[in-house]
Design a protein around this motif. Structure first.
Motif, PDB file in Angstrom:
ATOM      1  N   GLU A 277       1.453 -34.842  22.016  1.00 18.14           N
ATOM      2  CA  GLU A 277       1.806 -35.338  20.688  1.00 18.14           C
ATOM      3  C   GLU A 277       1.029 -34.574  19.611  1.00 18.14           C
ATOM      4  OE1 GLU A 277       1.949 -39.549  20.380  1.00 18.14           O
ATOM      5  OE2 GLU A 277       2.509 -39.520  18.268  1.00 18.14           O
TER       6      GLU A 277
ATOM      7  N   MET B 290       8.447 -35.881  18.634  1.00 19.26           N
ATOM      8  CA  MET B 290       7.509 -36.943  18.238  1.00 19.26           C
ATOM      9  C   MET B 290       7.154 -36.839  16.763  1.00 19.26           C
ATOM     10  SD  MET B 290       4.898 -36.970  21.427  1.00 19.26           S
ATOM     11  CE  MET B 290       5.421 -37.125  23.115  1.00 19.26           C
TER      12      MET B 290
ATOM     13  N   LEU C  57      -4.666 -41.441  17.399  1.00 19.22           N
ATOM     14  CA  LEU C  57      -4.485 -40.825  18.722  1.00 19.22           C
ATOM     15  C   LEU C  57      -5.837 -40.622  19.398  1.00 19.22           C
ATOM     16  CD1 LEU C  57      -1.675 -38.187  18.088  1.00 19.22           C
ATOM     17  CD2 LEU C  57      -1.503 -40.310  19.396  1.00 19.22           C
TER      18      LEU C  57
ATOM     19  N   ASN D  20      -0.193 -36.677  27.533  1.00 24.44           N
ATOM     20  CA  ASN D  20       0.855 -37.066  26.591  1.00 24.44           C
ATOM     21  C   ASN D  20       0.314 -37.125  25.159  1.00 24.44           C
ATOM     22  OD1 ASN D  20       2.526 -39.605  25.282  1.00 24.44           O
ATOM     23  ND2 ASN D  20       3.777 -38.178  26.462  1.00 24.44           N
ATOM     24  N   ILE D  21      -0.909 -37.622  25.029  1.00 27.79           N
ATOM     25  CA  ILE D  21      -1.534 -37.665  23.696  1.00 27.79           C
ATOM     26  C   ILE D  21      -1.736 -36.236  23.173  1.00 27.79           C
ATOM     27  CG2 ILE D  21      -3.701 -38.199  22.499  1.00 27.79           C
ATOM     28  CD1 ILE D  21      -3.818 -40.776  24.231  1.00 27.79           C
TER      29      ILE D  21
END
Lengths: 437, 292
Positions: free
Chosen positions: B250, B139, B153, B246-247
């Motif tokens: 990242e 990412m 984010l 998922n955030i």
């Protein structure tokens, strides 16, 4: 709930398009550090520039002998026309003369081409062999048609240095004094006070050594009362009064304990006449007396008693001359009688060689840990004056050769470039304040 | 830049140039009575050549500043920078006769060694690290954008949670008036727990991802925390939890990217400033050496 997606569109939308206009992180610090370090470097040089000293541009520490002027660059790097401040021969010649090497040399190198400064604390005279071999490896005199006077292809001491000239050409010792080292090194040699065993150093001594000869009798005084240390580089040439007279006395008559002076025959003759004349004037009663035969003289018919003092002196003078010219002097000297057998002899010059290697330097003191005969190997067995007893080049090479654990073998160790006999000492120009603190 | 087969011509040319220079230097050193010096004709030649190579190597900075200049491809410049820059060290050592001498020249030689050493280290890092970045940071984003992306984010996570629990600044006890419509009814208890967990564990991490004390900063611990959240909360919230995880993932990758980026570019903090100082002081040395 739908899963989170990362489409190109979404990713592109979250980018700030002006990001490159502002430096952050490493690029920012890179720029800051570049500016700071350049500023520091310029400030360092600027500080010395303001102080008026070119110290940062010093090309390295100067040699030991120049440490006094090491911080005063302008002493050698004098201002010249324009921008340049390089050290020239003129700067060297302010303090030093640099006499030429040889009348036949084809060029004179600049001082700095052999004496390289700013290489640290070592002798400036310690030049490289190449400084010499740039000519001596293929020596070409100015007059190329002239016969070579020197070996013309020397590339160093290890391989191509020739045998010393005096040994190479089969020369003999030109001295005329009859002398055999072997005889004088015998055991129980008859000395003035009994048997002696001579050592090399008993006779071969440096000049100015303030010590009496070990076997001397009273009349041999110390050669110097100076407190200065003697130069022990070379041995003093053998001298009769200092080295021979104690054993080899020059008595001319039993009535006198003293010897004749070791001088020219005329001086000796006058001395003997004066002594005999004075003696008979004080002892006139001895005129008619006949002397006992002297065993040292060749047998000859007994002389009639003298009738007066003149006859007495003439008879004793004839005996003394016979003893001196035909026996005592002849023991060591070459004599000739070109004006007749009754005339005074002509004594050949001793011609003792003071330095066998005139183009090089040698220091006996630096070699004092070595036994004399280790180098002068022929000396203990030499019977003839004509024997040349200096060691050959190979003896030197045993110690002086290339390698870290060997003695120095570069040209300057033995040879001078400048002919210092032609030196014209420069007149000092500096004040103490210019050189001191 | 990877040191691959495309460097072979540069390597060969550099090797030949180094061999020729070495032969010339040996002949010069052997035949110079007083030893090699920078001020001799050949010493000066080595000096000019070496400084020229250094200048060329330094010009890559200018080339990067103005990428639109039609003076050769950037990759060609970089290959020249690497190989001719390395060659310049040898040439300058020949110029100096392998001696440091005075203060300025000593400083220059030390700077030169540091520049070359940092350059070699940098070339090695640039060869190996980019593949690590590709593998471990799928990412990846633009490095300078990372702070900006992180803010987004965090906002994205807030919106996700708000869609379940209502606005973040609302009172805990209030009903989520502006709650996003959901297909499945979620129990009030789960919402409250979810909101509490988010505010206590997830949001502080997203607000300051580089804070080391945050449990979620550790990827392994993060996985465990989200697993326990799934057990604690009803299945209706698992989709949101997946997005939050998922955030966080990242964020982990952005942190990893920062670390790798520092390895990849940190050496430039030594290499570039010292190179600039070296070029400036080298120029001063050239002028002043001619003077003295």
């Amino acid at each position: 709930m739908a899963g989170r997606t990362r489409t190109t569109k979404k990713l592109a939308q979250r980018i700030n398009l002006n990001y490159f206009k502002t430096l952050r992180g490493i690029p920012r610090w890179r720029r800051i550090l570049s500016g700071v370090l350049v500023a520091l470097g310029v400030a360092w040089l600027g500080w010395y520039a303001l102080a008026g000293t070119p110290k940062p541009y010093n090309a390295g520490p100067v040699s030991h002998t120049h440490t006094l002027i090491g911080g005063k660059c302008e002493t050698c790097h004098a201002t010249q026309a324009g921008f340049e401040h390089s050290a020239t021969d003129k700067a060297c010649l302010t303090c030093h003369d640099g006499p030429i090497h040889h009348a036949e040399q084809t060029f004179s190198p600049a001082c700095a081409s052999c004496h390289v400064e700013h290489k640290g604390a070592f002798r400036l005279a310690a030049t490289t062999d190449e400084a010499c071999t740039q000519c001596h490896a293929d020596l070409a005199a100015k007059d190329k048609n002239a016969p070579p006077r020197f070996v013309s292809n020397i590339r160093g001491f290890d391989g191509t240095h020739p045998q010393f000239a005096v040994l190479r050409s089969g020369r003999i010792d030109p001295g005329t004094i009859k002398f055999g080292h072997q005889v004088h090194l015998k055991k129980d040699l008859r000395g003035p006070r009994g048997p002696v065993q001579l050592q090399c150093a008993d006779c071969h001594r440096p000049p100015g050594l303030n010590q009496p000869w070990p076997f001397s009798i009273a009349q041999i005084a110390p050669v110097s009362l100076s407190a200065a240390l003697p130069d022990r580089s070379y041995m003093e040439p053998i001298n009769y009064e200092k080295h021979c007279a104690t054993c080899h006395t020059l008595q001319f008559d039993r009535r006198f304990s003293e010897s004749v002076p070791h001088k020219e025959p005329k001086v000796v003759y006058d001395f003997v006449v004066e002594k005999l004349t004075g003696y008979i004037a004080e002892h006139p009663t001895q005129i008619p007396l006949v002397d006992e035969p002297d065993k040292r003289l060749p047998s000859r018919p007994p002389q009639p008693p003298a009738r007066n003092a003149r006859e007495w002196v003439a008879e004793r003078l004839a005996d003394s001359e016979l003893l001196l010219w035909r026996k005592a002097c002849k023991e060591c000297h070459l004599e000739s009688f070109p004006n007749g057998n009754d005339a005074l002899p002509v004594v050949s010059k001793a011609a003792i060689t003071a330095r066998w290697l005139p183009h090089s330097n040698f220091d006996h003191e630096a070699h004092q840990m070595v036994a004399c005969a280790a180098c002068h190997a022929k000396a203990p067995t030499s019977k003839e004056t004509s024997d040349v007893l200096i060691p050959g080049v190979q003896v030197c090479r045993d110690c002086h050769h290339a390698g870290k654990e060997a003695a120095e073998a570069r040209c300057f160790e033995c040879h001078n470039y400048h002919d210092w006999t032609k030196e014209k000492p420069p007149v000092g120009k500096f004040a103490v304040s210019q050189l001191g603190k | 830049m990877r040191i691959d087969h495309t460097h072979r011509p540069w390597f060969v040319v550099t090797l030949i140039a180094a061999a020729v220079a070495t032969v010339v230097y040996i002949l010069y050193a052997v035949n110079t009575p007083t030893g090699p010096r920078g001020g001799s004709a050949l010493g000066l030649t080595f000096g000019i050549l070496g400084y020229g190579l250094m200048l060329y190597a330094g010009l890559i900075g200018a080339r990067k500043k103005v990428p639109t200049w039609r003076i050769g491809r950037g990759q060609t410049w970089m290959r020249g920078h690497i190989w001719l820059g390395t060659l310049s060290l040898l040439i300058i050592l020949f110029h100096a006769g392998f001696a440091f001498r005075g203060p300025l020249t000593t400083a220059l030689m030390i700077l030169f060694f540091l520049v070359i050493a940092s350059g070699i280290a940098g070339a090695a890092l640039q060869h190996f690290v980019p593949s690590v970045m590709t593998q471990r940071v799928p990412m990846e984003t633009i490095y300078e954008e990372i702070p900006h992306v992180r803010v987004q984010l965090c906002e994205e996570a807030d919106k996700l949670v708000a869609s379940i629990c209502g606005p973040m600044d609302a009172d805990d006890t209030e009903e989520p008036a502006a709650a996003v419509t959901t297909l499945v009814e979620i129990e009030q208890g789960d919402k409250a727990r979810f909101r509490e967990i988010y505010l206590q564990q997830v949001r502080p991490y997203l607000a300051d991802p580089e804070a080391r004390q945050a449990d979620l900063a550790d990827p392994l611990r993060s996985t465990q925390i989200f697993e326990s959240m799934r057990r604690l909360l009803g299945g209706q919230l698992h989709g949101v939890l997946d997005d939050l995880e998922n955030i966080c993932e990242e964020e982990h990758q952005l942190s990893r990217q920062i670390r790798i980026y520092r390895w990849l570019h940190g050496w430039l903090l030594i290499h570039v400033p010292l190179s600039i100082v070296l070029l400036v002081l080298g120029g001063v040395h050239a002028v002043m050496a001619l003077r003295y």
